[in-house]
Scaffold this motif. Structure first.
Motif, PDB file in Angstrom:
ATOM      1  N   ASN A  12      17.202 -60.842 -12.140  1.00 17.23           N
ATOM      2  CA  ASN A  12      16.373 -59.742 -12.033  1.00 17.23           C
ATOM      3  C   ASN A  12      17.092 -58.765 -12.788  1.00 17.23           C
ATOM      4  O   ASN A  12      18.101 -58.133 -12.521  1.00 17.23           O
ATOM      5  N   THR A  13      16.689 -58.341 -14.037  1.00 19.39           N
ATOM      6  CA  THR A  13      15.423 -58.823 -14.556  1.00 19.39           C
ATOM      7  C   THR A  13      15.494 -59.982 -15.325  1.00 19.39           C
ATOM      8  O   THR A  13      16.646 -60.475 -15.502  1.00 19.39           O
ATOM      9  N   HIS A  14      14.483 -60.853 -15.534  1.00 20.61           N
ATOM     10  CA  HIS A  14      14.469 -62.174 -16.007  1.00 20.61           C
ATOM     11  C   HIS A  14      14.135 -62.119 -17.451  1.00 20.61           C
ATOM     12  O   HIS A  14      13.272 -61.736 -18.133  1.00 20.61           O
ATOM     13  N   ASN A  15      15.348 -62.250 -18.109  1.00 21.88           N
ATOM     14  CA  ASN A  15      15.428 -62.167 -19.673  1.00 21.88           C
ATOM     15  C   ASN A  15      14.392 -62.910 -20.336  1.00 21.88           C
ATOM     16  O   ASN A  15      13.328 -62.570 -21.198  1.00 21.88           O
ATOM     17  N   LYS A  16      14.396 -64.346 -20.050  1.00 18.75           N
ATOM     18  CA  LYS A  16      13.619 -65.155 -21.128  1.00 18.75           C
ATOM     19  C   LYS A  16      11.959 -65.137 -20.519  1.00 18.75           C
ATOM     20  O   LYS A  16      11.023 -65.222 -21.607  1.00 18.75           O
ATOM     21  N   ALA A  17      11.774 -64.457 -19.393  1.00 16.03           N
ATOM     22  CA  ALA A  17      10.240 -64.238 -19.254  1.00 16.03           C
ATOM     23  C   ALA A  17      10.073 -62.882 -19.700  1.00 16.03           C
ATOM     24  O   ALA A  17       8.710 -62.668 -19.484  1.00 16.03           O
ATOM     25  N   GLY A  18      10.654 -61.969 -20.375  1.00 18.69           N
ATOM     26  CA  GLY A  18      10.392 -60.891 -20.891  1.00 18.69           C
ATOM     27  C   GLY A  18      11.036 -59.683 -20.367  1.00 18.69           C
ATOM     28  O   GLY A  18      10.456 -58.436 -20.322  1.00 18.69           O
ATOM     29  N   GLY A  19      12.003 -59.598 -19.536  1.00 22.04           N
ATOM     30  CA  GLY A  19      12.714 -58.571 -18.773  1.00 22.04           C
ATOM     31  C   GLY A  19      11.691 -57.960 -17.823  1.00 22.04           C
ATOM     32  O   GLY A  19      11.629 -57.011 -17.267  1.00 22.04           O
ATOM     33  N   THR A  20      11.184 -59.312 -17.147  1.00 26.54           N
ATOM     34  CA  THR A  20      10.342 -59.111 -15.618  1.00 26.54           C
ATOM     35  C   THR A  20      11.000 -58.921 -14.430  1.00 26.54           C
ATOM     36  O   THR A  20      12.276 -59.344 -14.435  1.00 26.54           O
ATOM     37  N   ILE A  21      10.409 -58.131 -13.404  1.00 24.71           N
ATOM     38  CA  ILE A  21      11.040 -57.969 -12.312  1.00 24.71           C
ATOM     39  C   ILE A  21      10.688 -58.753 -11.117  1.00 24.71           C
ATOM     40  O   ILE A  21       9.553 -59.126 -11.019  1.00 24.71           O
ATOM     41  N   ILE A  22      11.671 -58.956 -10.410  1.00 22.46           N
ATOM     42  CA  ILE A  22      11.183 -59.945  -9.086  1.00 22.46           C
ATOM     43  C   ILE A  22      10.899 -58.573  -8.141  1.00 22.46           C
ATOM     44  O   ILE A  22      11.751 -57.928  -7.597  1.00 22.46           O
ATOM     45  N   PRO A  23       9.585 -58.742  -7.474  1.00 25.51           N
ATOM     46  CA  PRO A  23       9.393 -57.704  -6.485  1.00 25.51           C
ATOM     47  C   PRO A  23      10.440 -58.029  -5.113  1.00 25.51           C
ATOM     48  O   PRO A  23      11.038 -59.183  -4.696  1.00 25.51           O
ATOM     49  N   ILE A  24      10.648 -56.802  -4.500  1.00 24.76           N
ATOM     50  CA  ILE A  24      11.653 -56.714  -3.410  1.00 24.76           C
ATOM     51  C   ILE A  24      10.997 -57.601  -2.201  1.00 24.76           C
ATOM     52  O   ILE A  24      12.016 -58.346  -1.877  1.00 24.76           O
ATOM     53  N   ASP A  25       9.852 -57.586  -2.225  1.00 27.59           N
ATOM     54  CA  ASP A  25       9.456 -58.408  -0.973  1.00 27.59           C
ATOM     55  C   ASP A  25       9.720 -59.991  -1.057  1.00 27.59           C
ATOM     56  O   ASP A  25       9.819 -60.761  -0.213  1.00 27.59           O
ATOM     57  N   THR A  26       9.434 -60.467  -2.563  1.00 26.67           N
ATOM     58  CA  THR A  26       9.904 -61.818  -3.026  1.00 26.67           C
ATOM     59  C   THR A  26      11.320 -62.057  -2.574  1.00 26.67           C
ATOM     60  O   THR A  26      11.666 -63.034  -1.929  1.00 26.67           O
ATOM     61  N   SER A  72      21.025 -50.459  -4.489  1.00 26.07           N
ATOM     62  CA  SER A  72      21.318 -51.284  -3.246  1.00 26.07           C
ATOM     63  C   SER A  72      19.963 -51.736  -2.635  1.00 26.07           C
ATOM     64  O   SER A  72      20.076 -52.739  -1.913  1.00 26.07           O
ATOM     65  N   GLU A  73      18.903 -51.030  -2.790  1.00 23.28           N
ATOM     66  CA  GLU A  73      17.572 -51.821  -2.153  1.00 23.28           C
ATOM     67  C   GLU A  73      17.370 -53.220  -2.645  1.00 23.28           C
ATOM     68  O   GLU A  73      16.656 -53.775  -2.019  1.00 23.28           O
ATOM     69  N   ILE A  74      17.510 -53.316  -4.196  1.00 22.32           N
ATOM     70  CA  ILE A  74      17.578 -54.639  -4.385  1.00 22.32           C
ATOM     71  C   ILE A  74      18.712 -55.658  -4.108  1.00 22.32           C
ATOM     72  O   ILE A  74      18.557 -56.598  -3.849  1.00 22.32           O
ATOM     73  N   THR A  75      19.993 -55.262  -4.293  1.00 22.24           N
ATOM     74  CA  THR A  75      21.035 -56.038  -4.227  1.00 22.24           C
ATOM     75  C   THR A  75      21.553 -56.472  -2.860  1.00 22.24           C
ATOM     76  O   THR A  75      22.242 -57.384  -2.652  1.00 22.24           O
ATOM     77  N   ARG A  76      21.221 -55.588  -2.026  1.00 18.33           N
ATOM     78  CA  ARG A  76      21.609 -55.974  -0.445  1.00 18.33           C
ATOM     79  C   ARG A  76      21.353 -57.223  -0.015  1.00 18.33           C
ATOM     80  O   ARG A  76      21.615 -57.656   1.022  1.00 18.33           O
ATOM     81  N   HIS A  77      20.142 -57.940  -0.511  1.00 15.16           N
ATOM     82  CA  HIS A  77      19.454 -59.192  -0.248  1.00 15.16           C
ATOM     83  C   HIS A  77      20.585 -60.076  -0.826  1.00 15.16           C
ATOM     84  O   HIS A  77      20.072 -61.341  -0.221  1.00 15.16           O
ATOM     85  N   PHE A  78      21.560 -60.208  -1.455  1.00 13.08           N
ATOM     86  CA  PHE A  78      22.323 -61.184  -1.823  1.00 13.08           C
ATOM     87  C   PHE A  78      23.600 -61.326  -1.179  1.00 13.08           C
ATOM     88  O   PHE A  78      24.186 -60.271  -0.603  1.00 13.08           O
TER      89      PHE A  78
END
Length: 337
Positions: free
Chosen positions: A140-154, A188-194
């Motif tokens: 996240n972001t996904h390089n090969k998909a085009g710099g796309t974002i994974i939603p936080i809910d996902t 941290s809203e993204i990273t705290r899930h890992f």
């Protein structure tokens, strides 16, 4: 003689150190980082850990190293790593998960770089007749998909899968600051899930070198050993960490402007008739589908605009803070002529 470069859009890794970075490097306090004695490296590690919500961090030369060290920390030989199709840890890290950790990938479909939580769950293996799953990894972001974002809910739902299956969850966050900027949320809203996160400082943030792996203090203790095995002990690395600290503090504020310019370029390319999936243009990366990609890239280079041919019919553009509005305007003239 090569023509002057109008815009280097091959990657956001091509930026050069700013004057502030060079000044910080010249005056950096240093020590032997292999012994944990470099004060500037320690400051950088602590600051990235704080921003991401983890106990500790470990500075390394590259994001490939931080990813592969994380895989080694989390897995045992003969296991599988569940990851999205097109993941950097497989596509661009030269089979290192197999060569170093003795593990193999199991891919899940990922439209626009986003794997469905149920697809991740179905990819997990616990059978005695198959290679067991050792790790789930997202990008996240996904390089090969085009710099796309994974939603936080996902992300949250995939973490629930990992917890239910008793598995660690790693984030290849090479451009996670771009994701946070686009979502307008704290990092941290993204990273705290890992359980672990690889944070690259030499892409959108503009540092000349370096990534930081963050996680628990115990995980970083293990990671230190694997970093040493890979030759990642850099001794007086505070010179590099000083520039990375400037990038960490100054870089995030510029990312939304990078995203704005990226969208402007993408829309100009579409208007000119190029095949661009605008739904995938979410941060600072654009992929264009066109025949003879290498030949077209060479023609643009002759006119001072650099891009990357990443396949026979795929060209990638990446925006960064050293491509301003004026350079972008000139680049658009070249690309759409």
């Amino acid at each position: 003689m090569a023509p002057p470069v109008i815009a280097d859009l091959r990657s956001d890794t091509v930026t050069t150190p700013t004057p502030e970075m060079r000044a910080a490097m010249a005056s950096a306090a240093v020590g032997d980082d292999v012994y944990g004695e470099d004060p500037t490296v320690n400051e950088l590690q602590a600051e990235v850990a704080r921003l991401t919500g983890f106990e500790a961090g470990l500075f390394m030369p590259s994001g490939s190293m931080t990813n592969q060290v994380a895989i080694a920390v989390h897995t045992r030989r003969g296991e599988e790593v569940v990851c999205a199709e097109g993941s950097h840890i497989y596509e661009w890290e030269l089979g290192m998960m197999a060569a170093f950790s003795g593990v193999v990938p199991r891919f899940v479909p990922a439209p626009l770089g986003v794997p469905a939580p149920e697809a991740v769950r179905l990819a997990v293996r616990h059978s005695v007749h198959q290679s067991p799953t050792g790790l789930i990894s997202l990008e996240n972001t996904h390089n090969k998909a085009g710099g796309t974002i994974i939603p936080i809910d996902t992300i949250r739902e995939i973490r629930a899968v990992a917890d239910a299956e008793g598995l660690p969850l790693h984030l290849d966050g090479a451009r996670v600051f771009n994701a946070a900027a686009a979502l307008d949320v704290p990092l941290s809203e993204i990273t705290r899930h890992f359980h672990t996160v690889s944070v690259c400082l030499s892409k959108g943030l503009g540092a000349p070198v370096g990534s930081v792996l963050v996680g628990s203090a115990e995980a970083m203790k293990q990671a230190h050993r694997y970093r040493k095995m890979l030759g990642g002990g850099m001794r007086q690395a505070g010179i590099l960490a000083a520039a990375a600290l400037v990038a960490l503090r100054d870089g995030p504020t510029r990312l939304k402007e990078d995203h704005r310019r990226t969208r402007e370029l993408a829309e100009a390319l579409v208007k000119a008739g190029f095949d661009v999936n605008l739904a995938a243009v979410q941060t600072n990366i654009i992929y264009v589908t066109l025949p003879n990609a290498a030949g077209q890239v060479a023609k643009w280079a002759e006119q001072g605009v650099l891009a990357s041919a990443l396949g026979p019919d795929s060209v990638r553009f990446v925006l960064h803070h050293q491509t301003g509005d004026g350079a972008l305007e000139q680049a658009i003239e070249v690309l759409t002529a």
